[in-house]
Motif scaffolding. Sequence first.
Motif, short mmCIF file in Angstrom:
data_model
loop_
_atom_site.label_atom_id
_atom_site.label_comp_id
_atom_site.label_asym_id
_atom_site.label_seq_id
_atom_site.Cartn_x
_atom_site.Cartn_y
_atom_site.Cartn_z
N SER A 50 0.82 -1.21 0.00
CA SER A 50 0.00 0.00 0.00
C SER A 50 0.86 1.26 0.00
CB SER A 50 -0.94 0.00 1.21
OG SER A 50 -0.19 -0.02 2.42
N SER A 76 -3.82 -1.15 -1.49
CA SER A 76 -4.58 0.08 -1.36
C SER A 76 -3.70 1.32 -1.50
CB SER A 76 -5.31 0.11 -0.01
OG SER A 76 -4.37 0.17 1.06
N HIS A 77 -4.36 2.45 -1.76
CA HIS A 77 -3.70 3.76 -1.85
C HIS A 77 -2.53 3.76 -2.84
CE1 HIS A 77 -5.84 3.91 2.04
NE2 HIS A 77 -6.01 5.19 1.75
N PRO A 108 -2.54 5.40 -6.15
CA PRO A 108 -3.42 6.24 -6.97
C PRO A 108 -3.27 6.04 -8.47
CG PRO A 108 -1.63 7.54 -6.00
CD PRO A 108 -1.57 6.19 -5.35
N SER A 160 -8.55 -0.80 -2.45
CA SER A 160 -9.23 0.48 -2.26
C SER A 160 -8.32 1.67 -2.57
CB SER A 160 -9.76 0.58 -0.83
OG SER A 160 -8.69 0.52 0.11
N TYR A 161 -8.97 2.79 -2.88
CA TYR A 161 -8.31 4.08 -3.09
C TYR A 161 -7.19 3.99 -4.14
CZ TYR A 161 -10.97 5.43 0.98
OH TYR A 161 -12.01 5.68 1.85
N GLY A 203 -13.34 3.85 -2.98
CA GLY A 203 -12.41 4.93 -3.30
C GLY A 203 -11.83 4.88 -4.69
N ASN A 204 -12.38 4.04 -5.58
CA ASN A 204 -11.93 3.96 -6.97
C ASN A 204 -12.96 4.64 -7.89
OD1 ASN A 204 -9.40 2.12 -7.19
ND2 ASN A 204 -10.74 0.99 -5.79
#
Length: 347
Positions: free
Chosen positions: A170, A194-195, A197, A219-220, A244-245
Amino acid sequence: MTSLLRRPTLQGSKPRCRCLPVPLTLNSMDTTAPAPVDSIQHCRCQLPKMGDTWSQLPWPGPPQPAVLLVSLLLAAGVMHSDAGTSCPVLCTCHNQVVDCSSQRLFSVPPDLPMDTRNLSLAHNRIATVPPGYLTCYMELRVLDLHNNSLIELPPGLFLHAKRLAHLDLSYNNLSHVPADMFQEAHGLVHIDLSHNPWLRRVHPQAFQGLMQLRDLDLSYGGLAFLSLEALEGLPGLVTLQIGGNPWVCGCTMEPLLKWLRNRIQRCTSDSQLAECRGPPEVEGAPLFSLTEESFKACHLTLTLDDYLFIAFVGFVVSIASVATNFLLGITANCCHRWSKASEEEEI
């Protein structure tokens, strides 16, 4: 006593040199041409094993305490050198846990203890991991690489990490998850992606063979679409995080959403955070609120009556077009004759 402490010498007893596969380190003095990581070998000279040395000596009689003490010390030294338990600079090592986090590292540390089970490289500035970096660490169970600058991982990185169970990637800059990213890492139970971007694509076979995977966090990121094939081969999946996508809830997402609705009872998901970013008619809608009615337009089929109606409308339009053209032709002809007659009267 002095004679007892004197090191025994054997005729023909010499240090034995043999090639051992070891990871390429920054301290290596090898100047030969680069070779594939799996084939890199460094030659190290080792003293004869204690068992080999004493088995060649004539039986001296009852064991003496001093001889036993020297033997134990030498054996401990050999065992220590063979185990490769040196701790990298800027890292702390304790009970098979190597912690190199928050050290502002730009590269992974070389020469980890061979029996490392838990490796933390979090909160650094690592951008790349060299191929074959984990080859020698067969006991590795936990790998924490979160909050670094990773863009991608080399193919086959986890090829020999068959006992790896927890992987945290992440807060990096990963852009895609290729098909061979987790190759042979069949023991993975938890994966955190996750995270990231810039994560735009997950290959349909990215998680193939991970039968024991229970927790997956996507996520994200920047995912707008996720193939059903990427998840349906995970029978043990319990927790899935996809909020978060920027999901595009078009017709291509219907198979995945249908599968998720069927698994929602057994699979914990962040359903409140997963929203659609498009198309405009469903923008902002929770991902799991979409039903089969939402995708009704994706399954429009025409019946016989529809085809007959379309044919009738087409026929009527054709007749109307012909009649209109005929009337326009007559009107134009009449106008031409009237104009010609007017000119003759004026003459």
